[in-house]
Design an enzyme around this catalytic site. Sequence first.
Site, PDB file in Angstrom:
ATOM      1  N   HIS A 161      43.165  37.825  33.014  1.00 30.08           N
ATOM      2  CA  HIS A 161      42.879  38.893  33.967  1.00 30.08           C
ATOM      3  C   HIS A 161      41.395  39.242  34.044  1.00 30.08           C
ATOM      4  CE1 HIS A 161      44.362  41.978  36.637  1.00 30.08           C
ATOM      5  NE2 HIS A 161      43.725  42.928  35.982  1.00 30.08           N
ATOM      6  N   ASP A 174      46.687  35.033  33.424  1.00 34.14           N
ATOM      7  CA  ASP A 174      46.659  36.473  33.669  1.00 34.14           C
ATOM      8  C   ASP A 174      48.009  37.084  33.313  1.00 34.14           C
ATOM      9  OD1 ASP A 174      46.452  39.076  34.727  1.00 34.14           O
ATOM     10  OD2 ASP A 174      45.131  38.397  36.331  1.00 34.14           O
ATOM     11  N   SER A 204      42.412  43.364  41.041  1.00 30.36           N
ATOM     12  CA  SER A 204      43.625  43.896  40.427  1.00 30.36           C
ATOM     13  C   SER A 204      44.294  44.860  41.413  1.00 30.36           C
ATOM     14  CB  SER A 204      43.299  44.560  39.095  1.00 30.36           C
ATOM     15  OG  SER A 204      44.458  44.731  38.328  1.00 30.36           O
TER      16      SER A 204
END
Length: 740
Positions: free
Chosen positions: A712, A677, A592
């Site tokens: 995600h 995501d 991330s």
Amino acid sequence: MTTGLDWANLFIYRKITMKKFKFTLISTALFAVLGCQEAPQQNQVEAQTQAQQQVAVAAPIAEKVPHKVMIHGQEFTDNYHWLRDDTRSNEKVLGHLNQENAYADSKLDATKQLQQTLFEEIKNKVVKDDRSVPTLNGSYYYFTATEGDKEYFTYFRSEHKDGKNAEAIFDANTRAEGQNYYGVGALQISSNENLLAFAEDTLSRRIYTIQVKDLTTGKLLEDKIEGTSGSVVWANDNKTLYYIKKDPVTLLGFQVFRHTLGTPQSDDELVYEETDNSYFTNISKSKDKSTIYIHHGSTESSGVSLISADDAKAKPERFIPREAGHEYSINKLGDWFYVHTNKDAINFKLMRVKATDVKDRSKWQTVVEHNPDAKLESIALFNQHLVYETRENGLTQITVSNLDNSKSKRLTFNDPAYTAYLTGNKNIDTDSVRIGYQSMTTPASVFDVNLETLDKTLLKQNKVLGDFNPENYKSERIFITARDGIKVPVSIVYRKDKFKQDGSNPLLQYGYGSYGLNVEPTFSISRLSLLDRGFVYAIAHIRGSETLGRPWYEDGKKLNKKNTFNDFIDVTKALVEQKYGDASRIYARGGSAGGLLMGAVINQAPTLYDGVHAAVPFVDVINTMLDESLPLTTNEYDEWGNPNDKTYFDYMLSYSPYDQVKAQAYPNLLVTTGLHDSQVQYFEPAKWVAKLRDLKTDDNLLLFKTDMEAGHSGASGRFKGIHDIALSYSYFIALAENKI
């Protein structure tokens, strides 16, 4: 309960329909079965098949389709903008992603057995039949349990402290049947303890549907509340629910609704709407059940509005007016509010004020003074005691204070690097506080600590199956001086009999460094598979986190963001110099915003690492932060800066991984993402990889894998996620052993 698997929850929203697209190859076996083709036709088919197989293992080259935009009077061209498909249905885009998957699989073919070995190795260390420590909340003790090879938790409650004669109130395994992905949001019990509200996500976009189960009959009510953030709170009438609706475009939770059981969602009442899209919205309930909190949170400011839980028609009222730069949260105890605030206190302090005097700041009383060298992180209130966490010199300290006489005592811990935290403290009337504790060599443990004597009672320590012995491992905590003289803390762990501080061990360094989030030195079952193979594992607690207090965070964001990248690189160089790792076998991993870290680091120091894994990486900083329709953009201007301001634009452009890709050699690179995501859209890493393929000058691996069903946080389920870990670790191990 945690298994310590060290991967999922790194890191959210719109429901989309994806047209399935499969990349397939015709196999020679198929034609062998047909057997009726004439020889020339067979040869032709074999030639076609070989050509198709060669295409499958060739690195996919993305088409360049110039997309020009003017920004601050300058023209910018994005050749890979076409890879963005918000519907996730464009066959050309999906075809490219599947070709990348096929290419990655072909290059990782040599690691398949190792991946399976690691999967079994890690899975076999996890206790199959397990349960968490029961926690008292109201009249019942609640806990979760796992069984056999089931992927998800079952939730129980019992009238007994030891959990005997427990009733299963929610089985996530049953609810997950037939779903490719399954995630549970909030689980909330009504005041009369007869109803359970639960939130579910079946697409990995963190858009939840709320339903209600009658615990007296075991049946679901007809109510179904869709498009929510997953948070839900009961009013005290046992028929009113509060929830947060998400914006269908930005996917921000911005509206708080009130739902009455038995009525359609279309009749729900809008209670609060956030008009400033730089704020997140969340809801919770006070420990005494009297008040519902609406939390307003942005990067640099926060606030709370209050609603009476006893009045199903109540309107929210601000606790105090919101102010730019003022962050605070509140806890209620009797007639007093305790306020955790950064007002004139960069590292926060604790104040208290009577409910009747909230608006009069002159009547606020200091409970815990501001300490410029220690950040006040969280508190737990009890009838006679206050327990609070501070972070000092990078480590958590827990202090117990008597509310009657203000006398304080501090808990002590032995590991050089550890994390301790308050957990499960739902009731005000108790003589003990519950804490969690773990280190890089100590599995997660739960203690009850007597509030008067500080005597600790161990309730549970997570078991590690097999031949695990904590004495075989050692952790260290060192400080490394960065290029500007700042000392950066580093947590290190290795297996004693595999480690020689002579520069011969492979080393994997992890980092994050954004949003003030701390990467704690926790225990990880999966990490043992690396340590047992001679890897040293290091966590760089770089600026952008709050490891050394709030100033540590301020010094790693916006126009100071490059400190984050410099710290990570300087830690790596120092670890090599101090012979913790083999200079030719240094690896890095981040996800991330940590993926942004990886991208910036390899642009700046491409020869420092043999291999890097960037998971769900935020790499297209400029394009993302200029697009207010994307999730998490506008409420992150205070983190990265607003690129509509040329000062911030120029600075962001100077480190944005996608924009700074250049013709140079790069390390071996594994990039992973999820098609669904919603925090970092799949097309960011897709574009980044395409540009890297075009410009990089080396022959190192560049592998891109997209999970076509995940978002995600990766695969759901406690065992499915191990496959992701096994992929990452097998990649590093194979590189270290020259197997790929």
